[in-house]
Design a protein around this motif. Structure first.
Motif, PDB file in Angstrom:
ATOM      1  N   LYS A 128       0.806  -1.283   0.148  1.00 28.62           N
ATOM      2  CA  LYS A 128       0.298  -0.063  -0.634  1.00 28.62           C
ATOM      3  C   LYS A 128       1.256   1.465   0.536  1.00 28.62           C
ATOM      4  O   LYS A 128       2.404   1.118   0.794  1.00 28.62           O
ATOM      5  N   HIS A 129       0.869   2.559  -0.720  1.00 25.72           N
ATOM      6  CA  HIS A 129       1.036   3.324  -0.875  1.00 25.72           C
ATOM      7  C   HIS A 129       0.662   4.425   0.240  1.00 25.72           C
ATOM      8  O   HIS A 129      -0.202   4.778   0.330  1.00 25.72           O
ATOM      9  N   ILE A 130       1.872   5.581   0.667  1.00 29.51           N
ATOM     10  CA  ILE A 130       1.979   6.333   1.580  1.00 29.51           C
ATOM     11  C   ILE A 130       2.050   7.958   0.940  1.00 29.51           C
ATOM     12  O   ILE A 130       1.559   7.864  -0.429  1.00 29.51           O
ATOM     13  N   ALA A 131       0.671   8.501   1.088  1.00 33.55           N
ATOM     14  CA  ALA A 131       0.234  10.368   0.546  1.00 33.55           C
ATOM     15  C   ALA A 131       1.948  10.372   0.774  1.00 33.55           C
ATOM     16  O   ALA A 131       2.582  11.185   2.291  1.00 33.55           O
ATOM     17  N   ARG A 132       1.678  11.656  -0.178  1.00 35.09           N
ATOM     18  CA  ARG A 132       3.698  12.533  -0.027  1.00 35.09           C
ATOM     19  C   ARG A 132       3.487  13.689   1.154  1.00 35.09           C
ATOM     20  O   ARG A 132       4.424  13.618   1.868  1.00 35.09           O
ATOM     21  N   GLU A 133       2.229  13.861   1.037  1.00 37.15           N
ATOM     22  CA  GLU A 133       1.907  14.937   2.741  1.00 37.15           C
ATOM     23  C   GLU A 133       2.502  13.984   3.981  1.00 37.15           C
ATOM     24  O   GLU A 133       2.235  14.467   5.008  1.00 37.15           O
ATOM     25  N   CYS A 134       2.011  12.753   3.869  1.00 39.10           N
ATOM     26  CA  CYS A 134       1.939  11.751   5.746  1.00 39.10           C
ATOM     27  C   CYS A 134       3.788  11.679   5.704  1.00 39.10           C
ATOM     28  O   CYS A 134       4.110  10.901   6.443  1.00 39.10           O
TER      29      CYS A 134
ATOM     30  N   ALA B  24       6.864   7.093  -2.226  1.00 38.14           N
ATOM     31  CA  ALA B  24       6.204   8.626  -2.801  1.00 38.14           C
ATOM     32  C   ALA B  24       7.461   8.611  -3.263  1.00 38.14           C
ATOM     33  O   ALA B  24       6.521   9.847  -4.260  1.00 38.14           O
TER      34      ALA B  24
END
Length: 165
Positions: free
Chosen positions: A5-11, A41
């Motif tokens: 699963k991929h994390i969001a760049r803002e995280c 990311a």
């Protein structure tokens, strides 16, 4: 088998903070996994590359022997020559310490060689360090003190004269 699963760049900032905390808690495998997510990311995130490299070196001697290669491959992704030399020195220093800690036959000699290689890399980093940054000097001193405290020395090479025919 599984799709990561991929994390969001803002995280990324919060994830990087967690990775650093896991390193401090002596959980380098968790830190490594988080760094891989960050780099998925943002592949050029310098701090995540450095944290991943350090997490891998935290596992020297306890995990996969290929970890040295994995750590060295990350050097090419660092943004400048100073960091490449400095972190190459850290890889050598930590491998030397790992070998010394295991205490196998000949480990004193191997540890010495790794620590001397680290010291050479720290000297190269020192020559190109940014103003106000003495990190390479501090690491060089640490290696020197380890060698002196434990009386590490190079293996004596014995030359054997081949028999005359």
């Amino acid at each position: 088998m599984f799709q990561i699963k991929h994390i969001a760049r803002e995280c990324i900032p919060a994830a990087l903070e967690k990775a650093e905390r896991y390193r401090l808690l002596n959980e380098p495998a968790l830190a490594e996994s988080i760094c891989l997510d960050i780099l998925d990311a943002d592949p050029q995130h310098a701090k995540a590359i450095i944290t991943l490299l350090l997490a891998i070196t935290d596992q020297f001697g306890t995990a996969d022997p290929a970890d040295i290669s994995r750590a060295r491959q990350l050097l090419l992704r660092l943004p400048n020559e100073y960091e490449q030399k400095y972190y190459a020195g850290i890889i050598c220093e930590r491998e030397g310490l790992s070998i010394f800690t295991r205490g196998m036959r000949g480990s004193h000699f191997a540890a010495y060689e790794w620590l001397r290689e680290a010291m050479e890399l720290f000297e190269e980093a020192e020559a190109i360090r940014p103003p106000g940054n003495d990190d390479a000097l501090l690491r060089w001193n640490t290696c020197a003190r380890l060698i002196m405290r434990h009386q590490l020395e190079p293996a004596e090479e014995q030359y054997v004269e081949p028999p005359l025919e």
